[in-house]
Design a protein around this motif. Sequence first.
Motif, mmCIF file in Angstrom:
data_model
loop_
_atom_site.group_PDB
_atom_site.id
_atom_site.type_symbol
_atom_site.label_atom_id
_atom_site.label_comp_id
_atom_site.label_asym_id
_atom_site.label_seq_id
_atom_site.Cartn_x
_atom_site.Cartn_y
_atom_site.Cartn_z
ATOM 1 N N PHE A 42 81.312 31.116 33.640
ATOM 2 C CA PHE A 42 80.763 31.490 32.344
ATOM 3 C C PHE A 42 80.466 30.204 31.580
ATOM 4 C CE2 PHE A 42 81.636 36.054 32.366
ATOM 5 C CZ PHE A 42 82.541 36.145 33.415
ATOM 6 N N PHE A 43 79.215 30.051 31.175
ATOM 7 C CA PHE A 43 78.789 28.815 30.543
ATOM 8 C C PHE A 43 78.693 28.965 29.022
ATOM 9 C CE2 PHE A 43 77.467 25.856 33.881
ATOM 10 C CZ PHE A 43 77.491 26.689 34.988
ATOM 11 N N GLY A 44 78.971 27.858 28.349
ATOM 12 C CA GLY A 44 78.701 27.778 26.924
ATOM 13 C C GLY A 44 77.247 27.399 26.703
ATOM 14 N N PRO A 45 76.825 27.307 25.424
ATOM 15 C CA PRO A 45 75.418 27.010 25.120
ATOM 16 C C PRO A 45 75.039 25.547 25.345
ATOM 17 C CG PRO A 45 76.668 27.170 23.108
ATOM 18 C CD PRO A 45 77.599 27.563 24.219
ATOM 19 N N GLY A 46 76.051 24.682 25.467
ATOM 20 C CA GLY A 46 75.768 23.275 25.700
ATOM 21 C C GLY A 46 75.669 22.451 24.435
ATOM 22 N N ARG B 107 69.994 27.582 26.141
ATOM 23 C CA ARG B 107 71.218 28.348 26.396
ATOM 24 C C ARG B 107 71.814 27.947 27.744
ATOM 25 N NH1 ARG B 107 70.487 34.345 24.062
ATOM 26 N NH2 ARG B 107 72.726 34.037 23.853
ATOM 27 N N GLY B 108 73.076 28.289 27.932
ATOM 28 C CA GLY B 108 73.710 28.015 29.203
ATOM 29 C C GLY B 108 73.333 29.052 30.251
ATOM 30 N N PRO B 109 73.512 28.714 31.517
ATOM 31 C CA PRO B 109 73.220 29.672 32.594
ATOM 32 C C PRO B 109 74.103 30.919 32.485
ATOM 33 C CG PRO B 109 73.450 27.447 33.473
ATOM 34 C CD PRO B 109 73.916 27.410 32.047
ATOM 35 N N VAL B 110 73.535 32.055 32.925
ATOM 36 C CA VAL B 110 74.261 33.322 32.955
ATOM 37 C C VAL B 110 74.268 33.841 34.391
ATOM 38 C CG1 VAL B 110 74.298 35.717 32.157
ATOM 39 C CG2 VAL B 110 73.677 33.888 30.571
ATOM 40 N N PHE B 111 75.443 34.165 34.883
ATOM 41 C CA PHE B 111 75.603 34.645 36.251
ATOM 42 C C PHE B 111 74.888 35.971 36.466
ATOM 43 C CE2 PHE B 111 77.632 35.253 40.269
ATOM 44 C CZ PHE B 111 77.933 36.605 40.360
ATOM 45 N N LEU B 112 74.193 36.081 37.626
ATOM 46 C CA LEU B 112 73.498 37.323 37.972
ATOM 47 C C LEU B 112 74.096 37.978 39.222
ATOM 48 C CD1 LEU B 112 69.810 36.169 37.452
ATOM 49 C CD2 LEU B 112 71.175 37.594 35.912
ATOM 50 N N TYR C 271 78.835 30.842 50.226
ATOM 51 C CA TYR C 271 78.216 31.856 49.385
ATOM 52 C C TYR C 271 77.148 31.193 48.524
ATOM 53 C CZ TYR C 271 81.456 29.899 45.955
ATOM 54 O OH TYR C 271 82.161 29.053 45.143
ATOM 55 N N LEU C 272 76.290 32.008 47.975
ATOM 56 C CA LEU C 272 75.272 31.544 47.044
ATOM 57 C C LEU C 272 75.373 32.386 45.779
ATOM 58 C CD1 LEU C 272 72.299 31.197 49.536
ATOM 59 C CD2 LEU C 272 73.417 29.309 48.367
ATOM 60 N N GLN C 273 75.170 31.734 44.657
ATOM 61 C CA GLN C 273 75.135 32.436 43.372
ATOM 62 C C GLN C 273 73.770 32.203 42.729
ATOM 63 O OE1 GLN C 273 78.412 31.346 40.813
ATOM 64 N NE2 GLN C 273 79.970 31.954 42.285
ATOM 65 N N TRP C 274 73.317 33.191 41.993
ATOM 66 C CA TRP C 274 72.088 33.064 41.226
ATOM 67 C C TRP C 274 72.412 33.233 39.748
ATOM 68 C CZ3 TRP C 274 67.106 31.901 42.776
ATOM 69 C CH2 TRP C 274 66.892 31.814 44.161
ATOM 70 N N TYR C 275 71.823 32.333 38.944
ATOM 71 C CA TYR C 275 72.020 32.343 37.504
ATOM 72 C C TYR C 275 70.658 32.387 36.825
ATOM 73 C CZ TYR C 275 76.928 30.912 38.059
ATOM 74 O OH TYR C 275 78.270 30.852 38.385
ATOM 75 N N ARG C 276 70.663 32.933 35.614
ATOM 76 C CA ARG C 276 69.482 32.918 34.758
ATOM 77 C C ARG C 276 69.766 31.980 33.600
ATOM 78 N NH1 ARG C 276 65.982 37.623 31.869
ATOM 79 N NH2 ARG C 276 65.391 36.402 30.024
ATOM 80 N N GLN C 277 68.764 31.145 33.239
ATOM 81 C CA GLN C 277 68.937 30.263 32.086
ATOM 82 C C GLN C 277 67.715 30.371 31.184
ATOM 83 O OE1 GLN C 277 69.543 26.018 32.873
ATOM 84 N NE2 GLN C 277 70.728 25.820 30.981
ATOM 85 N N ASP C 278 67.972 30.701 29.925
ATOM 86 C CA ASP C 278 66.934 30.740 28.903
ATOM 87 C C ASP C 278 66.941 29.413 28.147
ATOM 88 O OD1 ASP C 278 67.919 33.927 29.001
ATOM 89 O OD2 ASP C 278 65.758 33.578 28.839
ATOM 90 N N PRO C 279 65.803 29.045 27.537
ATOM 91 C CA PRO C 279 65.728 27.752 26.840
ATOM 92 C C PRO C 279 66.813 27.615 25.774
ATOM 93 C CG PRO C 279 63.544 28.678 27.115
ATOM 94 C CD PRO C 279 64.497 29.739 27.557
#
Lengths: 111, 115
Positions: B105-109, A42-47, A32-40
């Motif tokens: 689920f990730f934390g902010p790091g 912050r940690g990745p967020v599952f999409l 499987y493949l997962q896609w995540y979004r990451q903002d500066p």
Amino acid sequence: SQKIEQNSEALNIQEGKTATLTCNYTNYSPAYLQWYRQDPGRGPVFLLLIRENEKEKRKERLKVTFDTTLKQSLFHITASQPADSATYLCAGGGGYNKLIFGAGTRLAVHP
Amino acid sequence: EAGVVQSPRYKIIEKKQPVAFWCNPISGHNTLYWYLQNLGQGPELLIRYENEEAVDDSQLPKDRFSAERLKGVDSTLKIQPAELGDSAVYLCASSLVAGRYNEQFFGPGTRLTVL
């Protein structure tokens, strides 16, 4: 070694257009493949997640495809908005929920 | 629902000093992960816990890194002694179980700078 490769160059598009991001995998076949979004900062967020036996998966303005022949996944954001600007990470699932992440592609949506 | 909590958010130390990072996963999540993320790269797994047991620590540099998850809830990652090359963001993540297809689920790091 098992690799997930994403375009390292940033993708710049105009608001309202469709953004298409590419993910290629080599030296293994992820289940499987997962896609995540990451903002500066912050940690990745599952999409989205797509399994190897699925061709396409949609969620609101997001669409992801999985082509096992090309060893590639495409991630689309339709009607893009400036708020979609972020880095998008592709991750390949290996055994027992181990994820191998790509380096990510930075998307910038301009008004 | 509270997300994954990490502390500190930032840490600056001199090389050869010890440092520790703390993570509290989402309540009820049995699986906990520690990742390292270098600038411009994706997260790389250091260690994965199933409850109290470290089930995958193959990527953890055991000469200087150690981790523990007492009581199967929160976890601590330690580096002793730190080296310049350890400067990176250390991410903690959790998932409900370690089965296939489960999102993490990730934390902010914690951003570590070693001088």
